[in-house]
Design a protein around this motif. Structure first.
Motif, mmCIF file in Angstrom:
data_model
loop_
_atom_site.group_PDB
_atom_site.id
_atom_site.type_symbol
_atom_site.label_atom_id
_atom_site.label_comp_id
_atom_site.label_asym_id
_atom_site.label_seq_id
_atom_site.Cartn_x
_atom_site.Cartn_y
_atom_site.Cartn_z
ATOM 1 N N SER A 1 26.222 29.538 49.623
ATOM 2 C CA SER A 1 24.826 29.111 49.612
ATOM 3 C C SER A 1 24.329 28.874 48.186
ATOM 4 N N LYS A 2 24.659 29.810 47.290
ATOM 5 C CA LYS A 2 24.234 29.675 45.895
ATOM 6 C C LYS A 2 24.932 28.496 45.215
ATOM 7 N N VAL A 3 26.193 28.324 45.519
ATOM 8 C CA VAL A 3 26.952 27.216 44.934
ATOM 9 C C VAL A 3 26.404 25.878 45.419
ATOM 10 N N ASP A 4 26.101 25.790 46.714
ATOM 11 C CA ASP A 4 25.536 24.552 47.262
ATOM 12 C C ASP A 4 24.225 24.200 46.565
ATOM 13 N N LYS B 1 28.088 27.367 36.116
ATOM 14 C CA LYS B 1 27.558 28.519 36.839
ATOM 15 C C LYS B 1 28.127 28.574 38.260
ATOM 16 N N ALA B 2 28.217 27.399 38.887
ATOM 17 C CA ALA B 2 28.790 27.339 40.233
ATOM 18 C C ALA B 2 30.245 27.788 40.220
ATOM 19 N N GLN B 3 30.993 27.334 39.211
ATOM 20 C CA GLN B 3 32.404 27.725 39.120
ATOM 21 C C GLN B 3 32.545 29.222 38.895
ATOM 22 N N LYS B 4 31.647 29.789 38.110
ATOM 23 C CA LYS B 4 31.682 31.231 37.855
ATOM 24 C C LYS B 4 31.480 32.007 39.150
ATOM 25 N N LEU B 5 30.583 31.522 39.992
ATOM 26 C CA LEU B 5 30.369 32.162 41.290
ATOM 27 C C LEU B 5 31.605 32.032 42.172
ATOM 28 N N GLU C 1 39.194 33.939 50.532
ATOM 29 C CA GLU C 1 37.824 33.471 50.775
ATOM 30 C C GLU C 1 37.675 32.010 50.366
ATOM 31 N N LYS C 2 38.281 31.642 49.253
ATOM 32 C CA LYS C 2 38.235 30.240 48.821
ATOM 33 C C LYS C 2 38.902 29.334 49.840
ATOM 34 N N ALA C 3 40.028 29.795 50.369
ATOM 35 C CA ALA C 3 40.743 29.009 51.373
ATOM 36 C C ALA C 3 39.909 28.860 52.636
ATOM 37 N N ALA C 4 39.194 29.934 53.000
ATOM 38 C CA ALA C 4 38.349 29.900 54.202
ATOM 39 C C ALA C 4 37.210 28.901 54.028
ATOM 40 N N GLY D 1 33.724 18.790 43.748
ATOM 41 C CA GLY D 1 34.679 19.522 44.571
ATOM 42 C C GLY D 1 34.954 18.897 45.916
ATOM 43 N N THR D 2 34.271 17.779 46.217
ATOM 44 C CA THR D 2 34.484 17.105 47.505
ATOM 45 C C THR D 2 34.967 15.682 47.249
ATOM 46 N N VAL D 3 35.145 14.947 48.338
ATOM 47 C CA VAL D 3 35.595 13.562 48.260
ATOM 48 C C VAL D 3 34.653 12.684 49.077
#
Length: 347
Positions: free
Chosen positions: A48-51, A189-193, A201-204, A326-328
């Motif tokens: 949520s914070k990253v989004d 900041k997003a990457q740090k989170l 969790e990243k894979a999920a 991070g998306t396409v």
């Protein structure tokens, strides 16, 4: 014989202070030991914070792109103005040289009039204001002097315009730097989170994002591939389809990577249509469509109150867009963009 002295005893006050401090230290240590450790944010909280950070970064990206585009236009305008000033100065010098030749000719024949000296003045307006002297000049001299006057005025105006644009360019470059730094800070900041998550969790999160993308694609092309509309909107949509899977890169406008407005401007360029580069400017470009039910495949669709996100309508409530870092480029439901649909535009 050595002197033996009795050691000085600490005062009652000092003993009390030391005892109290020691007790407080022990109590704080005990509380720290018994306190619950700070809870690590959950996977969903991090997402949520990253989004939110990615959304803010995209808004800053659109401002960055706008400032970059303005800077490039100003540089071209300044180059043109400076070239015009240089040419104008050469023409002015030639006119003044011509006046000098006239004055020399009159001097050699002994017919030079004091008023002719005004030709060589740096302020011919002063001379022209003296209407009483006009009858002392030949028509050729009057005409040349008027040209000098007009050229000086034009040069002064062009120099003033160039000075204003140079200041505007300096301000725009500062804005460009600020927005670039802002984007980088948000992404960092997003990457740090994200780095606080475990590999599992990243894979999920990646799997969830992939499932959502696949679902949107199935909804969009269920019953067969989307048939693009006719004309330039259809051609633009087909071009965007051909870039599905291309990575999102802030400030990029193709052909191998894109940000949101970079994709839409590139797609329409493939259809032979030049539209503005930023989403905010694109939103004001064509015919506005206020209802989702009136949208057609290939129409531009805009989201968030500040219009910082844009995609191409794919039908059935879906769009093709470049979502975020991070998306396409992919299909996505308009309901999952994260911001409200504002309106569409038919180019």
């Amino acid at each position: 014989m050595a002197s033996h002295r009795r050691a000085k005893q600490p005062s009652r006050t000092r003993v009390t202070v030391l005892t109290t401090a020691a007790a407080a230290a022990v109590a704080m240590s005990s509380q720290a030991a018994n306190a619950a450790p700070s809870e690590k944010p959950s996977k969903d909280e991090v997402q949520s914070k990253v989004d939110k950070l990615y959304e803010e970064a995209e808004a800053a990206t659109e401002k960055f792109v706008g400032a970059r585009e303005k800077s490039e236009k100003l540089e071209k305008q300044i180059d043109t103005l400076q070239d015009n000033v240089a040419r104008g100065q050469e023409e002015l010098n030639e006119l003044r040289d011509g006046l000098g030749l006239m004055a020399n000719s009159q001097y050699r024949t002994g017919a030079i009039d004091p008023s002719v000296q005004l030709f060589l003045s740096s302020d011919p307006d002063t001379y022209l204001d003296k209407a009483s002297a006009m009858d002392q000049l030949s028509s050729q001299q009057v005409e040349t002097l008027k040209k000098v006057q007009e050229k000086q005025r034009a040069l002064a105006q062009q120099r003033e315009e160039a000075t204003g644009k140079l200041q505007d360019l300096a301000d725009t470059r500062e804005t460009l730097k600020q927005k670039k730094d802002e984007v980088k800070a948000k992404l960092a900041k997003a990457q740090k989170l994200l780095n606080t998550l475990t590999a599992a969790e990243k894979a999920a999160l990646a799997a969830e994002d992939e499932r959502a993308s696949r679902a949107a694609e199935r909804d969009a092309i269920g019953g067969g591939p989307i048939k693009p509309g006719s004309g330039r909107a259809g051609s633009a949509f087909s071009a965007a389809q051909g870039r599905l899977g291309s990575p999102y890169v802030y400030g990029a406008s193709g052909p191998s990577s894109f940000d949101c407005s970079g994709l839409t401007s590139w797609a329409y360029a493939q259809a032979g249509v030049s539209i503005p580069r930023t989403s905010e400017a694109q939103a004001q470009y064509g015919t506005r469509i206020n209802s989702v039910s009136d949208l057609q495949v290939g129409d531009l669709v805009f989201f968030f109150s500040d219009l910082h996100h844009v995609g191409l309508y794919a039908g059935k409530g879906q769009i093709i867009h470049a979502p975020r870092t991070g998306t396409v480029v992919r299909y996505e439901s308009m309901n999952t963009i994260g911001g409200p649909f504002m309106w569409g535009v038919r180019v």
